[in-house]
Write a protein that holds these residues in place. Structure first.
Motif, mmCIF file in Angstrom:
data_model
loop_
_atom_site.group_PDB
_atom_site.id
_atom_site.type_symbol
_atom_site.label_atom_id
_atom_site.label_comp_id
_atom_site.label_asym_id
_atom_site.label_seq_id
_atom_site.Cartn_x
_atom_site.Cartn_y
_atom_site.Cartn_z
ATOM 1 N N ALA A 260 -12.342 -4.522 17.706
ATOM 2 C CA ALA A 260 -10.910 -4.832 17.647
ATOM 3 C C ALA A 260 -10.796 -6.203 17.009
ATOM 4 O O ALA A 260 -11.186 -7.213 17.606
ATOM 5 C CB ALA A 260 -10.291 -4.824 19.032
ATOM 6 N N LEU A 261 -10.289 -6.254 15.784
ATOM 7 C CA LEU A 261 -10.274 -7.489 15.008
ATOM 8 C C LEU A 261 -8.861 -7.821 14.551
ATOM 9 O O LEU A 261 -8.049 -6.925 14.300
ATOM 10 C CB LEU A 261 -11.177 -7.355 13.781
ATOM 11 C CG LEU A 261 -12.644 -7.014 14.041
ATOM 12 C CD1 LEU A 261 -13.349 -6.690 12.728
ATOM 13 C CD2 LEU A 261 -13.340 -8.170 14.758
ATOM 14 N N LEU A 262 -8.599 -9.113 14.440
ATOM 15 C CA LEU A 262 -7.338 -9.594 13.879
ATOM 16 C C LEU A 262 -7.673 -10.404 12.636
ATOM 17 O O LEU A 262 -8.441 -11.373 12.698
ATOM 18 C CB LEU A 262 -6.585 -10.457 14.886
ATOM 19 C CG LEU A 262 -5.236 -11.014 14.424
ATOM 20 C CD1 LEU A 262 -4.240 -9.881 14.170
ATOM 21 C CD2 LEU A 262 -4.666 -11.985 15.453
ATOM 22 N N LEU A 263 -7.102 -10.007 11.503
ATOM 23 C CA LEU A 263 -7.330 -10.698 10.238
ATOM 24 C C LEU A 263 -6.091 -11.532 9.920
ATOM 25 O O LEU A 263 -4.981 -10.996 9.815
ATOM 26 C CB LEU A 263 -7.567 -9.695 9.111
ATOM 27 C CG LEU A 263 -8.543 -8.547 9.399
ATOM 28 C CD1 LEU A 263 -8.628 -7.625 8.179
ATOM 29 C CD2 LEU A 263 -9.913 -9.081 9.774
ATOM 30 N N LEU A 264 -6.266 -12.841 9.780
ATOM 31 C CA LEU A 264 -5.169 -13.744 9.464
ATOM 32 C C LEU A 264 -5.372 -14.306 8.064
ATOM 33 O O LEU A 264 -6.238 -15.158 7.845
ATOM 34 C CB LEU A 264 -5.104 -14.874 10.488
ATOM 35 C CG LEU A 264 -4.741 -14.455 11.920
ATOM 36 C CD1 LEU A 264 -4.975 -15.597 12.881
ATOM 37 C CD2 LEU A 264 -3.294 -14.000 11.976
ATOM 38 N N PHE A 265 -4.582 -13.803 7.112
ATOM 39 C CA PHE A 265 -4.682 -14.242 5.724
ATOM 40 C C PHE A 265 -3.798 -15.473 5.531
ATOM 41 O O PHE A 265 -2.583 -15.425 5.768
ATOM 42 C CB PHE A 265 -4.248 -13.119 4.781
ATOM 43 C CG PHE A 265 -5.223 -11.974 4.734
ATOM 44 C CD1 PHE A 265 -6.240 -11.953 3.780
ATOM 45 C CD2 PHE A 265 -5.134 -10.918 5.630
ATOM 46 C CE1 PHE A 265 -7.144 -10.902 3.730
ATOM 47 C CE2 PHE A 265 -6.031 -9.864 5.594
ATOM 48 C CZ PHE A 265 -7.047 -9.857 4.642
ATOM 49 N N GLY A 266 -4.425 -16.581 5.108
ATOM 50 C CA GLY A 266 -3.696 -17.818 4.903
ATOM 51 C C GLY A 266 -3.230 -17.993 3.467
ATOM 52 O O GLY A 266 -3.816 -17.433 2.533
ATOM 53 N N TYR A 267 -2.164 -18.796 3.278
ATOM 54 C CA TYR A 267 -1.548 -19.020 1.970
ATOM 55 C C TYR A 267 -1.323 -20.514 1.746
ATOM 56 O O TYR A 267 -1.351 -21.307 2.693
ATOM 57 C CB TYR A 267 -0.216 -18.266 1.875
ATOM 58 C CG TYR A 267 -0.370 -16.770 1.986
ATOM 59 C CD1 TYR A 267 -0.419 -15.968 0.852
ATOM 60 C CD2 TYR A 267 -0.493 -16.157 3.232
ATOM 61 C CE1 TYR A 267 -0.580 -14.589 0.951
ATOM 62 C CE2 TYR A 267 -0.662 -14.783 3.350
ATOM 63 C CZ TYR A 267 -0.697 -14.002 2.209
ATOM 64 O OH TYR A 267 -0.864 -12.652 2.309
ATOM 65 N N ARG A 268 -1.079 -20.881 0.523
ATOM 66 C CA ARG A 268 -0.813 -22.284 0.223
ATOM 67 C C ARG A 268 0.482 -22.749 0.879
ATOM 68 O O ARG A 268 0.625 -23.918 1.259
ATOM 69 C CB ARG A 268 -0.743 -22.503 -1.290
ATOM 70 C CG ARG A 268 -2.053 -22.194 -2.005
ATOM 71 C CD ARG A 268 -2.037 -22.675 -3.445
ATOM 72 N NE ARG A 268 -3.239 -22.228 -4.154
ATOM 73 C CZ ARG A 268 -4.424 -22.811 -4.055
ATOM 74 N NH1 ARG A 268 -4.557 -23.875 -3.281
ATOM 75 N NH2 ARG A 268 -5.462 -22.348 -4.717
ATOM 76 N N GLU A 269 1.436 -21.850 1.008
ATOM 77 C CA GLU A 269 2.703 -22.169 1.653
ATOM 78 C C GLU A 269 3.107 -21.016 2.568
ATOM 79 O O GLU A 269 2.819 -19.858 2.279
ATOM 80 C CB GLU A 269 3.814 -22.405 0.623
ATOM 81 C CG GLU A 269 3.621 -23.628 -0.241
ATOM 82 C CD GLU A 269 4.781 -23.834 -1.204
ATOM 83 O OE1 GLU A 269 5.711 -23.004 -1.191
ATOM 84 O OE2 GLU A 269 4.764 -24.817 -1.955
ATOM 85 N N GLY A 270 3.788 -21.357 3.657
ATOM 86 C CA GLY A 270 4.326 -20.337 4.533
ATOM 87 C C GLY A 270 3.326 -19.816 5.540
ATOM 88 O O GLY A 270 2.161 -20.220 5.571
ATOM 89 N N PRO A 271 3.753 -18.890 6.387
ATOM 90 C CA PRO A 271 2.930 -18.401 7.490
ATOM 91 C C PRO A 271 1.856 -17.432 7.024
ATOM 92 O O PRO A 271 1.904 -16.915 5.898
ATOM 93 C CB PRO A 271 3.959 -17.678 8.372
ATOM 94 C CG PRO A 271 4.975 -17.185 7.392
ATOM 95 C CD PRO A 271 5.085 -18.255 6.347
#
Length: 309
Positions: A260-271
């Motif tokens: 059970a995994l949660l993938l959090l994709f980050g960006y230069r701006e915003g959530p």
């Protein structure tokens, strides 16, 4: 002749003034959106209602498009056991904070379909909110949301809706006059979302991905962060899957075990954009709005990037 010339000049000035008045009226034409807080909440549930939908560019893609200059918060406290018809309790106007509030609400993932889903049935206090955003040229837009004990709320601008629960942040802004959304101490314990996830599993161009494993009881989730190339490759793999609107159904084989995994994709701006993966389920991947079955390639790629247990 002088009299005739004076009359002509006067007529010309009158025509120019009339044209200017018509242009000003067109720019600042009164909207169908009410100018003050309605005395009663018009919906029959937590959030999900506005007194009128605004005719503004971008309302199909974002809860709050553009750059409003003020935000008026109207509060309607009540109880989720007796929803509907709550009376106005008060209002608060935000000026310096309006732009930041609009930007954060504008990043929420939205859909034109019904964003509803199963909700817990715990009873308790509910406060519905209307937020009236005003723009420099006179346009206005309402957003309806709520703070509800089950966090089961629809936030809407009358055209698109979101199931992201921002009620506590609106309550804090209503009480203090300051927009300062709370951020989770541990990102692995949240399930945020990002605009565009109604169309793609991972929208935009991520610059990182944080892979969170399942936390032990009362413990810290294991996690492993990867950089831009890995994030881009994983996003491409997930976006290649055949997606469909989420049904919140997990079918696992008897005795099946998986991650059970949660993938959090980050960006230069915003959530960040969050994607949940359950390798023993079918469908095994969702982002809160879309779901898909995991093929062998996606399962192997996600598993390789997972943190050690």
């Amino acid at each position: 002749m002088r009299l005739l010339r004076s009359v002509r000049i006067a007529l010309a000035v009158t025509a120019v003034c009339a044209a200017a008045a018509l242009i000003s009226q067109a720019v600042r034409a009164p909207s169908s959106v009410p100018a003050s807080c309605p005395e009663r909440w018009g919906g029959d549930g937590p959030g999900g209602w506005v007194p009128a939908a605004a005719d503004l560019d971008g309302v199909e893609e974002s809860l709050v498009p553009g750059e409003p200059v003020t935000a008026m918060i109207c509060a309607y406290p009540g109880d989720d056991a007796r929803p509907g018809g709550e009376r106005l309790a008060g209002s608060r106007i935000l000026t310096a904070e309006a732009g930041a509030m609009a930007r954060d609400l504008g990043y929420l993932p939205v859909t034109t379909a019904d964003p509803g889903g199963p909700c817990a049935q715990k009873g308790g206090a509910t406060t519905n909110y209307l937020i009236r955003f005003a723009y420099p040229r006179g346009e206005t837009l309402w957003v309806g949301s709520a703070e509800e004990v089950n966090s089961c709320v629809t936030t809407t601008n009358g055209t698109v809706g979101s199931r992201s629960h921002v009620g506590p942040d609106i309550t804090a802004a209503y009480r203090t006059g300051v927009w300062n959304p709370a951020r989770p101490d541990d990102p692995c314990h949240g399930f945020p979302g990002r605009r565009g996830q109604d169309e793609r599993m991972v929208p935009g161009e991520p610059v990182s991905v944080l892979v969170c494993g399942q936390a032990p009881y009362d413990g810290r989730s294991p996690r492993l962060e990867h950089g831009g190339p890995t994030a881009e490759a994983l996003a491409a793999t997930l976006n290649s899957l055949d997606t469909r609107p989420i049904e919140k159904v997990c079918r696992a084989g008897e005795g099946a075990q998986g991650d059970a995994l949660l993938l959090l994709f980050g960006y230069r701006e915003g959530p960040p954009a969050a994607v949940r993966v359950l390798t023993a389920c079918d469908p095994g991947v969702d982002n809160g709005l879309l779901q898909a079955n995991l093929d062998a390639n996606a399962r192997d790629q996600v598993t390789r990037l997972a943190p050690p247990a």
